[in-house]
Design an enzyme around this catalytic site. Structure first.
Site, PDB file in Angstrom:
ATOM      1  CE  LYS A   1      24.409 -16.663  16.017  1.00 11.63           C
ATOM      2  NZ  LYS A   1      23.094 -16.150  16.352  1.00 11.63           N
TER       3      LYS A   1
ATOM      4  CG  ASP B   1      20.212 -18.090  17.703  1.00 11.65           C
ATOM      5  OD1 ASP B   1      20.514 -17.833  18.879  1.00 11.65           O
ATOM      6  OD2 ASP B   1      20.947 -17.809  16.733  1.00 11.65           O
TER       7      ASP B   1
HETATM    8  P1  NDP Z   1      24.202 -11.288  10.017  1.00 11.25           P
HETATM    9  O1  NDP Z   1      25.338 -10.335   9.895  1.00 11.25           O
HETATM   10  O2  NDP Z   1      24.369 -12.722   9.674  1.00 11.25           O
HETATM   11  O3  NDP Z   1      22.965 -10.740   9.122  1.00 11.25           O
HETATM   12  C1  NDP Z   1      22.571  -9.390   9.174  1.00 11.25           C
HETATM   13  C2  NDP Z   1      21.229  -9.227   8.493  1.00 11.25           C
HETATM   14  O4  NDP Z   1      20.791  -7.875   8.659  1.00 11.25           O
HETATM   15  C3  NDP Z   1      21.243  -9.479   6.990  1.00 11.25           C
HETATM   16  O5  NDP Z   1      20.009 -10.063   6.621  1.00 11.25           O
HETATM   17  C4  NDP Z   1      21.354  -8.064   6.409  1.00 11.25           C
HETATM   18  O6  NDP Z   1      20.825  -7.933   5.100  1.00 11.25           O
HETATM   19  C5  NDP Z   1      20.497  -7.304   7.381  1.00 11.25           C
HETATM   20  N1  NDP Z   1      20.795  -5.870   7.461  1.00 11.25           N
HETATM   21  C6  NDP Z   1      21.892  -5.281   7.987  1.00 11.25           C
HETATM   22  N2  NDP Z   1      21.780  -3.934   7.919  1.00 11.25           N
HETATM   23  C7  NDP Z   1      20.572  -3.673   7.352  1.00 11.25           C
HETATM   24  C8  NDP Z   1      19.875  -2.480   7.020  1.00 11.25           C
HETATM   25  N3  NDP Z   1      20.404  -1.271   7.262  1.00 11.25           N
HETATM   26  N4  NDP Z   1      18.663  -2.576   6.450  1.00 11.25           N
HETATM   27  C9  NDP Z   1      18.109  -3.780   6.196  1.00 11.25           C
HETATM   28  N5  NDP Z   1      18.726  -4.963   6.483  1.00 11.25           N
HETATM   29  C10 NDP Z   1      19.943  -4.901   7.055  1.00 11.25           C
HETATM   30  O7  NDP Z   1      23.695 -11.120  11.520  1.00 11.25           O
HETATM   31  P2  NDP Z   1      22.816 -12.153  12.357  1.00 11.25           P
HETATM   32  O8  NDP Z   1      21.735 -12.644  11.473  1.00 11.25           O
HETATM   33  O9  NDP Z   1      23.663 -13.142  13.047  1.00 11.25           O
HETATM   34  O10 NDP Z   1      22.222 -11.210  13.511  1.00 11.25           O
HETATM   35  C11 NDP Z   1      21.227 -10.227  13.228  1.00 11.25           C
HETATM   36  C12 NDP Z   1      20.872  -9.489  14.508  1.00 11.25           C
HETATM   37  O11 NDP Z   1      20.193 -10.339  15.410  1.00 11.25           O
HETATM   38  C13 NDP Z   1      22.101  -8.959  15.241  1.00 11.25           C
HETATM   39  O12 NDP Z   1      21.843  -7.627  15.596  1.00 11.25           O
HETATM   40  C14 NDP Z   1      22.211  -9.830  16.476  1.00 11.25           C
HETATM   41  O13 NDP Z   1      22.738  -9.124  17.570  1.00 11.25           O
HETATM   42  C15 NDP Z   1      20.755 -10.208  16.713  1.00 11.25           C
HETATM   43  N6  NDP Z   1      20.631 -11.516  17.391  1.00 11.25           N
HETATM   44  C16 NDP Z   1      20.030 -11.560  18.626  1.00 11.25           C
HETATM   45  C17 NDP Z   1      19.871 -12.766  19.274  1.00 11.25           C
HETATM   46  C18 NDP Z   1      19.189 -12.807  20.588  1.00 11.25           C
HETATM   47  O14 NDP Z   1      19.309 -13.816  21.291  1.00 11.25           O
HETATM   48  N7  NDP Z   1      18.481 -11.763  20.984  1.00 11.25           N
HETATM   49  C19 NDP Z   1      20.352 -14.035  18.700  1.00 11.25           C
HETATM   50  C20 NDP Z   1      20.921 -13.872  17.379  1.00 11.25           C
HETATM   51  C21 NDP Z   1      21.070 -12.658  16.784  1.00 11.25           C
HETATM   52  P3  NDP Z   1      21.694  -8.379   3.798  1.00 11.25           P
HETATM   53  O15 NDP Z   1      21.618  -9.873   3.746  1.00 11.25           O
HETATM   54  O16 NDP Z   1      21.013  -7.709   2.682  1.00 11.25           O
HETATM   55  O17 NDP Z   1      23.092  -7.865   4.055  1.00 11.25           O
END
Ligand code: NDP
Length: 261
Positions: free
Chosen positions: A66, A100
């Site tokens: 994104k 979103d």
């Molecule tokens: P990104 O990869 O950009 O970000 C992932 C985030 O999750 C980061 O903040 C990361 O932390 C955190 N994270 C990952 N693993 C862990 C863990 N084990 N413990 C704590 N924090 C963790 O993904 P997106 O932001 O694009 O998407 C996030 C989720 O939202 C996805 O699962 C996606 O499918 C869902 N989503 C759903 C939508 C809907 O319409 N329902 C729309 C958009 C997204 P750090 O920065 O520290 O790595």
């Protein structure tokens, strides 16, 4: 030939977007084809360009692209500029938008009839970036952002008056809405929330959909109301569909069908 659209991401095999857009197209008599494209992690821009050159009209963008999509656009909407993340591309014009935030707020307000004031947002990635502005615009009095990498939460909060950042272990105060915008649930994990954050009276909302995540399990165990991200998915898709086609599909019948399935 039908107008061509797709969802682009990595991974993308799990995405329900093709099914949702096909249902919207049938319901509104629009002639379009909507596919899934898995782009290599180092090949997002080239994959977008190939699809555009082959006549593709628009793309939805999902993780982890994104922010890269935002950088690729020649013009963006105000809400995409604030988010610095794009989930909807109009390829003929190079325009980018982010649906979103409005998708989440419509799900909360219209589908769940939930009004909120004090919001805890977990995560600092593309999904979290996309929703802070919309939550504040919808009337949240405060949005606290907690993320594993605290510097990302701080950088995100600094862009919004009304938002602040916290480390998980330093979270304090009461929230009426706790949104899990991390991808932890996909790995069967939960963000490390201190005891007491999830409680009766809270709506615990996980953007991950179609599975019982450890976050939702913990919330239910603590007496909180719970919801997954299926409604947000359908609402953000409807807004993208409107941007591309100028027609706003009804979302409730589709959501009921998906929930029933
Ligand atoms: P990104 O990869 O950009 O970000 C992932 C985030 O999750 C980061 O903040 C990361 O932390 C955190 N994270 C990952 N693993 C862990 C863990 N084990 N413990 C704590 N924090 C963790 O993904 P997106 O932001 O694009 O998407 C996030 C989720 O939202 C996805 O699962 C996606 O499918 C869902 N989503 C759903 C939508 C809907 O319409 N329902 C729309 C958009 C997204 P750090 O920065 O520290 O790595």
């Amino acid at each position: 030939m039908s107008d061509r659209y797709a969802i682009i991401g990595n991974p993308v095999a799990h995405s329900k977007s093709p099914w949702i857009h096909a249902a919207f197209a049938r319901a509104t008599s629009q002639d379009l084809d909507y596919a899934r494209i898995e782009a290599p992690l180092d090949g997002f821009a080239a994959t977008v360009e190939r699809f555009r050159a082959a006549g593709g009209k628009g793309l939805n963008v999902t993780l982890p692209f994104k922010q890269e999509a935002f950088a690729l656009c020649s013009t963006v909407s105000a809400r995409a500029r604030v988010a610095q993340a794009v989930n909807t591309l109009v390829l003929e014009t190079g325009f980018g938008d982010n649906t979103d935030g409005i998708g989440l707020v419509r799900d909360l307000e219209q589908n769940l009839s939930f009004s909120f004031s004090s919001v805890l947002l977990l995560g600092g990635g593309g999904a979290a970036q996309g929703v802070v502005g919309a939550l504040l615009d919808a009337g949240a009095a405060r949005v606290v952002i907690a993320n594993r990498t605290v510097s990302k939460a701080q950088a995100l909060a600094a862009r919004f008056p009304g938002a602040s950042a916290s480390a998980y272990e330093e979270l304090a105060g009461e929230f009426d809405l706790v949104i899990n915008a991390t991808s932890a649930g996909l790995a069967g994990e939960s963000p490390p929330l201190p005891a007491g954050v999830l409680r009766s009276g809270v709506l615990a909302y996980d953007m991950v959909y179609g599975r019982e995540t450890p976050f939702l399990q913990a919330a239910r165990g603590a007496g909180a109301r719970t919801c997954d991200g299926l409604g947000m998915l359908v609402e953000q898709a409807a807004e993208s569909f409107f941007i591309w086609r100028g027609v706003r599909p009804q979302t409730r019948p589709l959501l009921e069908k998906l929930r029933g399935a």
